[in-house]
Motif scaffolding. Sequence first.
Motif, mmCIF file in Angstrom:
data_model
loop_
_atom_site.group_PDB
_atom_site.id
_atom_site.type_symbol
_atom_site.label_atom_id
_atom_site.label_comp_id
_atom_site.label_asym_id
_atom_site.label_seq_id
_atom_site.Cartn_x
_atom_site.Cartn_y
_atom_site.Cartn_z
ATOM 1 N N SER A 253 -8.412 -24.985 -2.894
ATOM 2 C CA SER A 253 -8.309 -26.435 -2.974
ATOM 3 C C SER A 253 -6.846 -26.788 -3.204
ATOM 4 N N TYR A 254 -6.502 -27.979 -2.771
ATOM 5 C CA TYR A 254 -5.141 -28.431 -3.060
ATOM 6 C C TYR A 254 -5.171 -29.786 -3.753
ATOM 7 N N TYR A 255 -4.114 -30.010 -4.531
ATOM 8 C CA TYR A 255 -3.972 -31.256 -5.279
ATOM 9 C C TYR A 255 -2.824 -32.013 -4.641
ATOM 10 N N LYS A 256 -3.094 -33.263 -4.288
ATOM 11 C CA LYS A 256 -2.107 -34.047 -3.543
ATOM 12 C C LYS A 256 -1.550 -35.133 -4.450
ATOM 13 N N ILE A 257 -0.210 -35.192 -4.539
ATOM 14 C CA ILE A 257 0.448 -36.198 -5.392
ATOM 15 C C ILE A 257 1.498 -36.907 -4.542
ATOM 16 N N THR A 258 1.496 -38.217 -4.578
ATOM 17 C CA THR A 258 2.494 -38.972 -3.815
ATOM 18 C C THR A 258 3.707 -39.223 -4.704
ATOM 19 N N LEU A 259 4.903 -38.941 -4.159
ATOM 20 C CA LEU A 259 6.141 -39.071 -4.934
ATOM 21 C C LEU A 259 7.082 -40.061 -4.269
ATOM 22 N N ASN A 260 7.787 -40.817 -5.077
ATOM 23 C CA ASN A 260 8.872 -41.675 -4.576
ATOM 24 C C ASN A 260 10.157 -40.859 -4.554
ATOM 25 N N PRO A 261 11.175 -41.357 -3.887
ATOM 26 C CA PRO A 261 12.442 -40.608 -3.901
ATOM 27 C C PRO A 261 12.979 -40.451 -5.318
ATOM 28 N N GLY A 262 13.516 -39.279 -5.626
ATOM 29 C CA GLY A 262 14.066 -39.042 -6.958
ATOM 30 C C GLY A 262 14.005 -37.585 -7.342
ATOM 31 N N SER A 263 14.366 -37.311 -8.595
ATOM 32 C CA SER A 263 14.322 -35.945 -9.110
ATOM 33 C C SER A 263 13.077 -35.790 -9.968
ATOM 34 N N TYR A 264 12.450 -34.641 -9.851
ATOM 35 C CA TYR A 264 11.201 -34.416 -10.579
ATOM 36 C C TYR A 264 11.181 -33.002 -11.144
ATOM 37 N N THR A 265 10.415 -32.904 -12.239
ATOM 38 C CA THR A 265 10.126 -31.571 -12.756
ATOM 39 C C THR A 265 8.610 -31.407 -12.735
ATOM 40 N N LEU A 266 8.173 -30.424 -11.973
ATOM 41 C CA LEU A 266 6.741 -30.145 -11.876
ATOM 42 C C LEU A 266 6.434 -28.951 -12.768
ATOM 43 N N THR A 267 5.461 -29.122 -13.613
ATOM 44 C CA THR A 267 5.042 -28.001 -14.447
ATOM 45 C C THR A 267 3.559 -27.774 -14.202
ATOM 46 N N LEU A 268 3.243 -26.520 -13.998
ATOM 47 C CA LEU A 268 1.881 -26.182 -13.586
ATOM 48 C C LEU A 268 1.427 -24.977 -14.396
ATOM 49 N N THR A 269 0.260 -25.105 -15.026
ATOM 50 C CA THR A 269 -0.290 -23.975 -15.764
ATOM 51 C C THR A 269 -1.695 -23.726 -15.248
ATOM 52 N N TYR A 270 -1.959 -22.490 -14.892
ATOM 53 C CA TYR A 270 -3.285 -22.201 -14.344
ATOM 54 C C TYR A 270 -3.616 -20.738 -14.579
ATOM 55 N N HIS A 271 -4.891 -20.445 -14.352
ATOM 56 C CA HIS A 271 -5.344 -19.058 -14.438
ATOM 57 C C HIS A 271 -5.636 -18.592 -13.011
ATOM 58 N N ALA A 272 -5.058 -17.470 -12.622
ATOM 59 C CA ALA A 272 -5.221 -16.998 -11.250
ATOM 60 C C ALA A 272 -6.384 -16.037 -11.159
ATOM 61 N N ALA A 273 -7.314 -16.360 -10.282
ATOM 62 C CA ALA A 273 -8.433 -15.452 -10.023
ATOM 63 C C ALA A 273 -7.959 -14.337 -9.094
ATOM 64 N N GLU A 274 -8.852 -13.471 -8.771
ATOM 65 C CA GLU A 274 -8.490 -12.375 -7.867
ATOM 66 C C GLU A 274 -8.133 -12.951 -6.500
ATOM 67 N N THR A 275 -7.110 -12.402 -5.913
ATOM 68 C CA THR A 275 -6.633 -12.942 -4.630
ATOM 69 C C THR A 275 -7.360 -12.271 -3.475
ATOM 70 N N PRO A 276 -8.085 -13.047 -2.672
ATOM 71 C CA PRO A 276 -8.759 -12.445 -1.506
ATOM 72 C C PRO A 276 -7.761 -12.202 -0.375
ATOM 73 N N LYS A 277 -8.271 -11.601 0.683
ATOM 74 C CA LYS A 277 -7.400 -11.301 1.816
ATOM 75 C C LYS A 277 -7.873 -12.081 3.040
ATOM 76 N N PRO A 278 -7.033 -12.888 3.612
ATOM 77 C CA PRO A 278 -7.464 -13.641 4.800
ATOM 78 C C PRO A 278 -7.513 -12.744 6.035
ATOM 79 N N ARG A 279 -8.274 -13.194 7.008
ATOM 80 C CA ARG A 279 -8.356 -12.433 8.265
ATOM 81 C C ARG A 279 -7.258 -12.942 9.205
ATOM 82 N N LEU A 280 -6.136 -12.278 9.114
ATOM 83 C CA LEU A 280 -5.013 -12.687 9.971
ATOM 84 C C LEU A 280 -5.123 -11.976 11.312
ATOM 85 N N GLU A 281 -4.625 -12.633 12.325
ATOM 86 C CA GLU A 281 -4.739 -12.066 13.673
ATOM 87 C C GLU A 281 -3.370 -11.863 14.284
#
Lengths: 465, 87
Positions: free
Chosen positions: A376-404
């Motif tokens: 899933s993705y989280y979408k945030i609309t930003l105006n022009p300027g400087s920002y500091t994004l801070t993100l804290t999360y717990h990472a589950a096991e990473t699956p492998k996509p079927r790349l071609e």
Amino acid sequence: MEEWLLLLSFHLAVLTYYTGTLIYALPIPWRGIKRWGPELIYDGAVSAVLVFAFTLIVASIEYLRLIAGGGWSQFYSWIIGRLGVILSYQLLASTIAAALSSASGFSLGGLLWPHLKLLSEAAIVLDTVVALGLVIQHYYVRMLAIGVMLYAIPFRAARTAGAALIAFTIVFYVALPLMPAFVDSLASSPIEKPSQQELKLGVSFAEIYVYDSSSHPIPGAEVLVEENSSIVAEYPTSSEGIADAGPPDNGLPSTPYRIKIEYSGLMFRATPDPVRPAVDYRHMGGINTLEARVPSMLCLAGAYRPIAISDPSPSIVETNSMDENGSITISILFKTNGGELYVTLLKGDQLYSLTINNTPRKPLKTGWKWRGIEGSYYKITLNPGSYTLTLTYHAAETPKPRLEEKPYLTGSEGDNIRSLTDKVSRIIFSWVVLPVAYLLILILATYSLAYTLGGRGRIRIPVRV
Amino acid sequence: MDVVSFVQQLTVKIITIAWAVFLLAWSAGWLLKGTPIPFPRIKRTGQDFIEDAVWAAFWLAMGGTVFALIAYFTSNVSLPMPQPPNP
């Protein structure tokens, strides 16, 4: 020119005739010489017939050609069409040869030289036939006049040559335009040009190093190669973020193209845009490399968890990442001209907090599926300027996509070579062996006609010897 | 002098010589034929000379006619041809 030749032929015929009468009258009992008398009289008369019937002969062979159905314009179109096909296959063979040479580092492409040589020879044969056709079509009247003149020279000095030239002109003018019908009736099936897919207008090879805006490699991404607004190749990136478009099977266009990066359900344009192989490739240790950068993506949060911004060139000032007991905290200081910010997480990941300039946000969550993985993705609309994004999360096991992987060069080189070998064999049979056989038939017909016209020994005439 | 006039002049000379040779052969033929010697082969040769000389004189005299006839017949043969059939 033709009139002058015919005038000369007529006077030679008269000279031959009267020389015959002179020899006939000689008061010597030597049969060997006296036999020439009636023969020269006969030759003079026959040459005169040829001179006076010249217009009739020219009209007759034109008429015969029309009855036979041979058209010069169709003949040239047929050959030029075949030359075009041969040139296409030469281009295809050169492309494969270049691919093999680049692959091996030395001249393995030389394996294809026999094909190229055979195709060149086929082109030479067809070019020769065209040249022959042009000469005969434009100079057949003059060639006939020269033949008659040679025929009329006294004492049969050039009678055989004259007869051969007359016969050659008649046979080839009437029958050469019929060559396409002969070849097409014997060739098994028409040989088509190589398809646009087969006929890549050149190929280049490179390893593509894919980086995000902070020069982190992007592993597990799908690199899409776009040429003329259509995707012509796809290569996955390795765990080091390298897509292998190297020889012998893969390849990239040799003309400018664009690179798109597909990652976690999002599509990014990479720079340089467009990629110009001659300028943008670097040559390192015998291998071309290309650095493709995605300026609007950060791959800081781990595999398949990109942070992206729709601003095509945000300015990332500082990034920081901490991992404590499976809880990951990322902070990013960046400037933007405004746009949408996407924070992507995988299915099973748990978002603890998302703050912008220390203000907690609860953005809209949208699910995505991409090549067998979900998130899933989280979408945030930003105006022009400087920002500091801070993100804290717990990472589950990473699956492998079927790349071609969809290489630029269709099929393997082996398939291409087999197909090329088959086509080259058919080209050689249809456009070298059959035309040469037809020319041989015409030469034999010429020989027979020349023999009939004047190649025989002495001809009996109804005068006493 | 171009080749055509050279051939023309040569032809005129050949015709003159041919007539002279005809007279010579005819005379020589009668001379051999009328010789009072008992050798039939020589007399036969004289007869051959006379016959050849007469034939040669005939073709010599007919030269212009022969070429005129050839020109006449060939020009009459070269009539316009019908249209070739359309396949």
